[in-house]
Design a protein around this motif. Structure first.
Motif, PDB file in Angstrom:
ATOM      1  N   ASP A  58      58.528 -43.599 -61.421  1.00 34.30           N
ATOM      2  CA  ASP A  58      59.469 -44.529 -62.030  1.00 34.30           C
ATOM      3  C   ASP A  58      58.926 -45.946 -61.823  1.00 34.30           C
ATOM      4  O   ASP A  58      58.833 -46.412 -60.694  1.00 34.30           O
ATOM      5  CB  ASP A  58      60.830 -44.366 -61.348  1.00 34.30           C
ATOM      6  CG  ASP A  58      61.904 -45.221 -61.980  1.00 34.30           C
ATOM      7  OD1 ASP A  58      61.538 -46.193 -62.680  1.00 34.30           O
ATOM      8  OD2 ASP A  58      63.095 -44.937 -61.779  1.00 34.30           O
ATOM      9  N   HIS A  60      60.130 -48.729 -62.031  1.00 32.72           N
ATOM     10  CA  HIS A  60      61.004 -49.670 -61.313  1.00 32.72           C
ATOM     11  C   HIS A  60      60.815 -49.523 -59.805  1.00 32.72           C
ATOM     12  O   HIS A  60      61.028 -50.456 -59.066  1.00 32.72           O
ATOM     13  CB  HIS A  60      62.487 -49.390 -61.585  1.00 32.72           C
ATOM     14  CG  HIS A  60      62.902 -49.396 -63.012  1.00 32.72           C
ATOM     15  ND1 HIS A  60      62.818 -48.293 -63.807  1.00 32.72           N
ATOM     16  CD2 HIS A  60      63.414 -50.374 -63.780  1.00 32.72           C
ATOM     17  CE1 HIS A  60      63.281 -48.591 -65.017  1.00 32.72           C
ATOM     18  NE2 HIS A  60      63.638 -49.847 -65.031  1.00 32.72           N
ATOM     19  N   HIS A  61      60.524 -48.293 -59.376  1.00 41.49           N
ATOM     20  CA  HIS A  61      60.610 -47.982 -57.945  1.00 41.49           C
ATOM     21  C   HIS A  61      59.260 -47.615 -57.356  1.00 41.49           C
ATOM     22  O   HIS A  61      59.054 -46.495 -56.893  1.00 41.49           O
ATOM     23  CB  HIS A  61      61.600 -46.840 -57.703  1.00 41.49           C
ATOM     24  CG  HIS A  61      62.989 -47.187 -58.123  1.00 41.49           C
ATOM     25  ND1 HIS A  61      63.842 -47.890 -57.315  1.00 41.49           N
ATOM     26  CD2 HIS A  61      63.655 -46.985 -59.279  1.00 41.49           C
ATOM     27  CE1 HIS A  61      64.983 -48.085 -57.943  1.00 41.49           C
ATOM     28  NE2 HIS A  61      64.893 -47.542 -59.143  1.00 41.49           N
ATOM     29  N   ILE A  62      58.326 -48.528 -57.417  1.00 38.99           N
ATOM     30  CA  ILE A  62      57.011 -48.308 -56.822  1.00 38.99           C
ATOM     31  C   ILE A  62      56.964 -49.133 -55.548  1.00 38.99           C
ATOM     32  O   ILE A  62      57.528 -50.215 -55.482  1.00 38.99           O
ATOM     33  CB  ILE A  62      55.909 -48.754 -57.807  1.00 38.99           C
ATOM     34  CG1 ILE A  62      56.005 -47.961 -59.109  1.00 38.99           C
ATOM     35  CG2 ILE A  62      54.523 -48.623 -57.188  1.00 38.99           C
ATOM     36  CD1 ILE A  62      55.775 -46.483 -58.975  1.00 38.99           C
ATOM     37  N   ILE A  87      59.470 -56.031 -60.702  1.00 39.05           N
ATOM     38  CA  ILE A  87      59.879 -57.110 -59.796  1.00 39.05           C
ATOM     39  C   ILE A  87      59.930 -56.667 -58.332  1.00 39.05           C
ATOM     40  O   ILE A  87      59.766 -57.477 -57.428  1.00 39.05           O
ATOM     41  CB  ILE A  87      61.235 -57.710 -60.237  1.00 39.05           C
ATOM     42  CG1 ILE A  87      61.475 -59.018 -59.491  1.00 39.05           C
ATOM     43  CG2 ILE A  87      62.378 -56.728 -60.064  1.00 39.05           C
ATOM     44  CD1 ILE A  87      62.499 -59.906 -60.105  1.00 39.05           C
ATOM     45  N   GLY A  88      60.122 -55.376 -58.103  1.00 35.28           N
ATOM     46  CA  GLY A  88      60.210 -54.901 -56.727  1.00 35.28           C
ATOM     47  C   GLY A  88      58.871 -54.775 -56.033  1.00 35.28           C
ATOM     48  O   GLY A  88      58.821 -54.617 -54.813  1.00 35.28           O
ATOM     49  N   ARG A 121      68.763 -58.359 -74.627  1.00 37.10           N
ATOM     50  CA  ARG A 121      68.814 -59.440 -73.653  1.00 37.10           C
ATOM     51  C   ARG A 121      70.268 -59.593 -73.224  1.00 37.10           C
ATOM     52  O   ARG A 121      71.147 -59.818 -74.054  1.00 37.10           O
ATOM     53  CB  ARG A 121      68.317 -60.720 -74.310  1.00 37.10           C
ATOM     54  CG  ARG A 121      67.737 -61.666 -73.311  1.00 37.10           C
ATOM     55  CD  ARG A 121      66.998 -62.760 -73.998  1.00 37.10           C
ATOM     56  NE  ARG A 121      67.100 -63.922 -73.159  1.00 37.10           N
ATOM     57  CZ  ARG A 121      66.707 -65.112 -73.537  1.00 37.10           C
ATOM     58  NH1 ARG A 121      66.221 -65.298 -74.733  1.00 37.10           N
ATOM     59  NH2 ARG A 121      66.804 -66.114 -72.707  1.00 37.10           N
ATOM     60  N   ARG A 127      75.133 -58.248 -61.413  1.00 33.72           N
ATOM     61  CA  ARG A 127      74.620 -56.975 -60.898  1.00 33.72           C
ATOM     62  C   ARG A 127      75.638 -55.852 -61.054  1.00 33.72           C
ATOM     63  O   ARG A 127      75.281 -54.687 -60.930  1.00 33.72           O
ATOM     64  CB  ARG A 127      74.208 -57.125 -59.432  1.00 33.72           C
ATOM     65  CG  ARG A 127      72.938 -57.951 -59.267  1.00 33.72           C
ATOM     66  CD  ARG A 127      71.708 -57.068 -59.054  1.00 33.72           C
ATOM     67  NE  ARG A 127      70.469 -57.771 -59.362  1.00 33.72           N
ATOM     68  CZ  ARG A 127      69.882 -58.661 -58.587  1.00 33.72           C
ATOM     69  NH1 ARG A 127      70.421 -58.969 -57.428  1.00 33.72           N
ATOM     70  NH2 ARG A 127      68.760 -59.243 -58.945  1.00 33.72           N
ATOM     71  N   ASP A 131      71.197 -52.298 -62.958  1.00 36.94           N
ATOM     72  CA  ASP A 131      69.881 -52.905 -62.807  1.00 36.94           C
ATOM     73  C   ASP A 131      69.412 -53.415 -64.172  1.00 36.94           C
ATOM     74  O   ASP A 131      68.624 -52.790 -64.853  1.00 36.94           O
ATOM     75  CB  ASP A 131      68.904 -51.862 -62.255  1.00 36.94           C
ATOM     76  CG  ASP A 131      67.605 -52.494 -61.806  1.00 36.94           C
ATOM     77  OD1 ASP A 131      67.535 -53.742 -61.757  1.00 36.94           O
ATOM     78  OD2 ASP A 131      66.656 -51.757 -61.517  1.00 36.94           O
ATOM     79  N   GLN A 135      65.419 -60.969 -68.913  1.00 38.35           N
ATOM     80  CA  GLN A 135      64.644 -61.286 -70.108  1.00 38.35           C
ATOM     81  C   GLN A 135      64.912 -60.319 -71.251  1.00 38.35           C
ATOM     82  O   GLN A 135      64.566 -60.599 -72.390  1.00 38.35           O
ATOM     83  CB  GLN A 135      63.159 -61.239 -69.785  1.00 38.35           C
ATOM     84  CG  GLN A 135      62.589 -62.554 -69.287  1.00 38.35           C
ATOM     85  CD  GLN A 135      61.123 -62.390 -68.974  1.00 38.35           C
ATOM     86  OE1 GLN A 135      60.753 -61.992 -67.875  1.00 38.35           O
ATOM     87  NE2 GLN A 135      60.290 -62.653 -69.943  1.00 38.35           N
ATOM     88  N   GLU A 222      73.330 -42.311 -67.150  1.00 39.06           N
ATOM     89  CA  GLU A 222      73.592 -43.232 -66.041  1.00 39.06           C
ATOM     90  C   GLU A 222      74.849 -44.035 -66.347  1.00 39.06           C
ATOM     91  O   GLU A 222      74.995 -44.563 -67.442  1.00 39.06           O
ATOM     92  CB  GLU A 222      72.421 -44.200 -65.859  1.00 39.06           C
ATOM     93  CG  GLU A 222      71.156 -43.538 -65.348  1.00 39.06           C
ATOM     94  CD  GLU A 222      69.997 -44.518 -65.198  1.00 39.06           C
ATOM     95  OE1 GLU A 222      69.059 -44.200 -64.476  1.00 39.06           O
ATOM     96  OE2 GLU A 222      70.035 -45.606 -65.809  1.00 39.06           O
ATOM     97  N   GLY A 226      70.125 -47.822 -63.969  1.00 38.91           N
ATOM     98  CA  GLY A 226      69.571 -47.765 -62.612  1.00 38.91           C
ATOM     99  C   GLY A 226      70.466 -47.069 -61.606  1.00 38.91           C
ATOM    100  O   GLY A 226      70.056 -46.827 -60.482  1.00 38.91           O
ATOM    101  N   ILE A 227      71.713 -46.775 -61.974  1.00 35.97           N
ATOM    102  CA  ILE A 227      72.617 -46.053 -61.056  1.00 35.97           C
ATOM    103  C   ILE A 227      72.589 -44.583 -61.471  1.00 35.97           C
ATOM    104  O   ILE A 227      72.848 -44.262 -62.626  1.00 35.97           O
ATOM    105  CB  ILE A 227      74.052 -46.606 -61.154  1.00 35.97           C
ATOM    106  CG1 ILE A 227      74.030 -48.123 -60.942  1.00 35.97           C
ATOM    107  CG2 ILE A 227      74.985 -45.862 -60.222  1.00 35.97           C
ATOM    108  CD1 ILE A 227      74.586 -48.640 -59.677  1.00 35.97           C
ATOM    109  N   PRO A 228      72.246 -43.670 -60.545  1.00 37.98           N
ATOM    110  CA  PRO A 228      72.105 -42.258 -60.918  1.00 37.98           C
ATOM    111  C   PRO A 228      73.398 -41.684 -61.507  1.00 37.98           C
ATOM    112  O   PRO A 228      74.488 -42.146 -61.156  1.00 37.98           O
ATOM    113  CB  PRO A 228      71.774 -41.560 -59.591  1.00 37.98           C
ATOM    114  CG  PRO A 228      71.361 -42.627 -58.655  1.00 37.98           C
ATOM    115  CD  PRO A 228      71.983 -43.901 -59.123  1.00 37.98           C
ATOM    116  N   THR A 230      76.695 -39.776 -62.177  1.00 32.81           N
ATOM    117  CA  THR A 230      77.714 -39.258 -61.265  1.00 32.81           C
ATOM    118  C   THR A 230      78.483 -38.154 -61.981  1.00 32.81           C
ATOM    119  O   THR A 230      78.549 -38.146 -63.210  1.00 32.81           O
ATOM    120  CB  THR A 230      78.702 -40.372 -60.873  1.00 32.81           C
ATOM    121  OG1 THR A 230      79.265 -40.907 -62.081  1.00 32.81           O
ATOM    122  CG2 THR A 230      78.015 -41.493 -60.123  1.00 32.81           C
TER     123      THR A 230
END
Lengths: 303, 450
Positions: A58, A60-62, A87-88, A121, A127, A131, A135, A222, A226-228, A230
């Motif tokens: 993913d 986003h999550h490296i 960004i992370g 955009r 937040r 996520d 831009q 989702e 970005g939220i798994p 539910t």
């Protein structure tokens, strides 16, 4: 005698070290597989390309792993998506790699998202919306027309960095663009039956693809980007799809397929794994295969 | 236009019907007349339809032209738009606030903060019992220009009812020195060990491992300069050195005209395969202490040096940590201190000791958002001798141990709730501790540090 032998040893050591420093090829650090493939296509043998992530990760999550820092240290050019997708981890890599050539603002810092117009955009930056990216949506590679735009800008940037190879970059770009435009026409023709089809997506990462082929997104697994997924949200989605069915539930290869499968079983709507980037499926070996396979897989369930 | 055509087409049979109905009542003359009329009408309509078809084709052509123009306009619009409106605020640095609060329950009295055998710094204890606000950290960071990056972290601490502000970090760092060199100056968390340079809110447990608490006052930070060099190899090899003021525990009193400490460290790391990556390091910290205050009113003047060996291994299937991942980390501490120790209310005594510490922890994310972790930590210290019997350095014949289990849940990258259980055997009488904690981040996106 001993002085001359020392000199000889020194020369041998120098000779051993020289190939390292005289390596002419442009060292490219690509954040995602699609840009790695593109840099390889345009760079040809004038570029050595390292791809930091795979289609099964993913973006986003490296984590800023030591191996990535070490690779960034020697890069002449970094090719990343931008628009806060990395960004992370990218800012951290840049700070730890002590490499002035690829810092923001330098020629060696190339962001694909800056070459195209971003969709979605957000009008409200909060937040609580999940996520989101200020831009716009960063998943631009799902529209091949974006890839054509990035290719042009990338070839120009490579030529600027390495003028001695400019002609080669230009030649390979022209060749690629030629084949690419023909392929786009072919894909658009083949994908005509997809026009107007309603789809459900796992993560909001297909707006460019949907805009290109006229697909219609009616739901997301989702609850917020970005939220798994539910159970509550899936149940609500299931009820919604019972009333207004969709043609397919799609998700990228790197995602957990179980929420999509669950919903597929409950609603009878077929679930499709799409490669999302180069390497995501066996057939998505290169950029051409990526779109061939994506459209193939959708045509199998949407008629 | 389409509409008009359709109306006429609908009217035609109606008109025919109306004109035919009375015809049955009429003569053959009338019939001939009607036939003539029909032929005439047919001709007229055919002409009109032809005319309409022409107009339709023209309109279609015009529509097509408009569509092409629109497509071209859309393509032009696809060129990147200016990212943000120009304003003075556009250059604001990244601002992030980390808040955490906790509830702690101890089975032993909260006054038992000391770790026998060690004269610990003021942050090395187990903290307040009950509900409390932990450190709130305000971080501000940005590239200063094309050559420098700057970061400031202020810590707002609430301790025993009194609120205070502390500068956690305030440093600048070079961005483009040649040859893989990086320089840093200001106040920063030292690069020694693995966990030392992490802010505590990024930890996997609610409290620091025992050796960090006992030997580094949670983390060693100081004012100074640091140089790091990254080797130009695919294997990550980083060497670093620091010169520091020597003002913070385990240093103290800014010895040697304010250059009372130095550190050196080496780290190597890489990927074993797509799913496994690792990092290991060796660090040395050499500090001078002048009237260093620790324990509860102890003073130490002397020399303290510390070796740390650290290793971390991370596993994520296919390199994708989002669904499941595992992290194993461990560090080994060896410290020796020698000098004069003045226990609280006592007289100075010669003191020379070796102390060891270690911890090993594993954290497993078994599904998105949920993690489970176990940690075991221990300390060993030399007995300081009869002169210091009864002081904080007295080991009471006991080797401290500390066992932890934690479960945490993260709704997003920005919020985390944690439940932790400690069996704290750092004193002869074991303490059962329960910690409930929240950690949240507002504003700038945090970094996924390895």
């Amino acid at each position: 005698m001993s002085t001359s032998r020392n000199t000889l040893v020194f020369i041998i050591i120098l000779a051993l070290l020289t190939p390292l420093s005289a390596q002419a090829a442009l060292n490219v650090f690509a954040c995602e597989p699609e840009w790695g493939a593109l840099a390889r296509t345009i760079g040809g043998d004038a570029a050595t390309v390292f791809t930091a992530t795979t289609a099964h990760q993913d973006p986003h999550h490296i984590q800023a792993r030591p191996s990535l820092i070490a690779r960034m240290r020697r890069a002449d050019l970094l090719v990343c998506t931008g628009a806060e997708l990395e960004i992370g981890w990218l800012p951290l890599l840049l700070r730890k790699a002590h490499n002035g050539r690829v810092q923001p603002g330098q020629l060696g810092y190339f962001l694909a998202a800056n070459q195209v117009r971003l969709l979605e955009r957000p009008t409200r930056l909060d937040r609580s919306e999940g996520d989101i990216h200020a831009q716009g949506n960063p998943h631009i590679q799902t529209d091949p027309r974006n890839i054509a735009r990035v290719a042009k800008a990338l070839a120009a940037r490579m030529a600027e960095l390495d003028p001695s190879q400019a002609e080669g970059y230009h030649r390979r770009l022209t060749d690629f663009d030629d084949r690419w435009q023909k392929a786009i026409a072919r894909w658009e023709q083949r994908a005509a039956p997809l026009k107007g089809a309603a789809i459900v997506v796992h993560h909001r990462q297909w707006p460019y693809f949907e805009a290109w082929l006229g697909l219609h997104q009616v739901g997301e697994l989702e609850p917020k980007p970005g939220i798994p997924p539910t159970p509550g949200h899936l149940a609500e989605l299931k009820a919604r799809l019972k009333a207004n069915p969709a043609k397919a539930i799609i998700h990228a290869a790197y995602m957990d397929p179980s929420p999509a499968r669950w919903l597929s079983q409950k609603t009878g709507i077929p679930e499709v794994t799409l490669p999302f980037t180069v390497g995501g499926t066996d057939a998505a070996k290169d950029l051409f295969g990526l779109f061939d396979d994506t459209i193939d897989r959708l045509l199998k369930v949407i008629q | 236009m389409h509409n008009r055509l359709r109306h006429r087409a609908a009217l035609l049979p109606l008109a025919l019907a109306l004109s035919i109905t009375p015809a049955f009542a009429g003569s053959s003359d009338d019939i001939a007349q009607i036939k003539q009329m029909l032929v005439h009408m047919k001709k007229e309509y055919a002409a009109r339809i032809r005319q309409l078809e022409k107009r339709l084709a023209k309109a279609e052509q015009r529509a097509k032209q408009a569509e092409t123009a629109a497509q071209e306009a859309a393509d032009a619009a696809n060129a990147p738009a200016p990212a943000t409106p120009q304003s003075a605020n556009a250059f604001n640095p990244g601002i992030g606030l980390v808040m955490n609060g906790r509830f702690q329950h101890f089975s032993r009295p909260a006054s038992e903060q000391a770790i026998p055998g060690f004269s610990i710094g003021e942050e090395g204890g187990k903290g307040d019992e009950g509900l409390s606000l932990g450190e709130s950290e305000l971080g501000i960071s940005a590239n200063i220009d094309d050559k420098f990056y700057g970061q400031f972290t202020g810590s707002f601490v609430s301790d025993g009812g009194a609120d205070g502000i502390e500068i956690e970090e305030a440093f600048i760092q070079t961005l483009d020195l040649p040859g893989g060199l990086g320089l840093r100056a200001g106040r920063f968390l030292s690069g020694i060990g693995y966990l030392n340079s992490f802010h505590t809110h990024a930890d996997d447990f609610a409290d620091r491992p025992l050796p960090y608490r006992a030997m580094l006052n949670n983390a060693y930070k100081d004012d100074g300069v640091e140089v790091r060099w990254l080797a130009p190899t695919d294997l990550f090899v980083e060497l670093g050195g620091e010169l520091l003021a020597g003002d913070h525990y385990p240093a103290g009193g800014r010895a040697h005209n304010g250059v009372g400490a130095w550190a050196a460290f080496a780290h190597v790391g890489g990927d074993w395969d797509e799913s496994n990556s690792w990092k290991a390091g060796l660090s040395y910290l050499d500090t001078e202490a002048r009237d260093r205050e620790s324990g509860d009113g102890d003073l130490f003047t002397g020399h303290s040096h510390l070796w740390i060996a650290d290793a971390v291994w991370k596993w994520a299937p296919g390199g994708n940590p989002y669904e499941r991942n595992f992290k194993l980390q461990g560090e080994l501490f060896m410290r020796s201190e020698s000098g004069a120790f003045t226990p609280d209310g006592g007289t100075p005594a010669g003191y020379s000791t070796d102390q060891n510490g270690w911890y090993l922890q594993g954290v497993y994310q078994f599904m998105p958002r949920w993690r489970f972790g176990l940690r075991i930590a221990g300390l060993e210290a030399d007995d300081p001798g009869p002169a210091l019997a009864g002081s904080s350095l007295d080991t009471l014949g006991h080797d401290p141990r500390h066992y932890s289990a934690m479960l945490d849940w993260s709704n997003s990258e920005f919020s985390r709730l944690r439940l932790q259980y400690n069996r704290d055997e750092s004193r002869p009488l074991a303490d059962s501790q329960i910690i409930l904690q929240y950690v949240v981040a507002l504003g700038a996106h945090g970094a996924h540090q390895f």
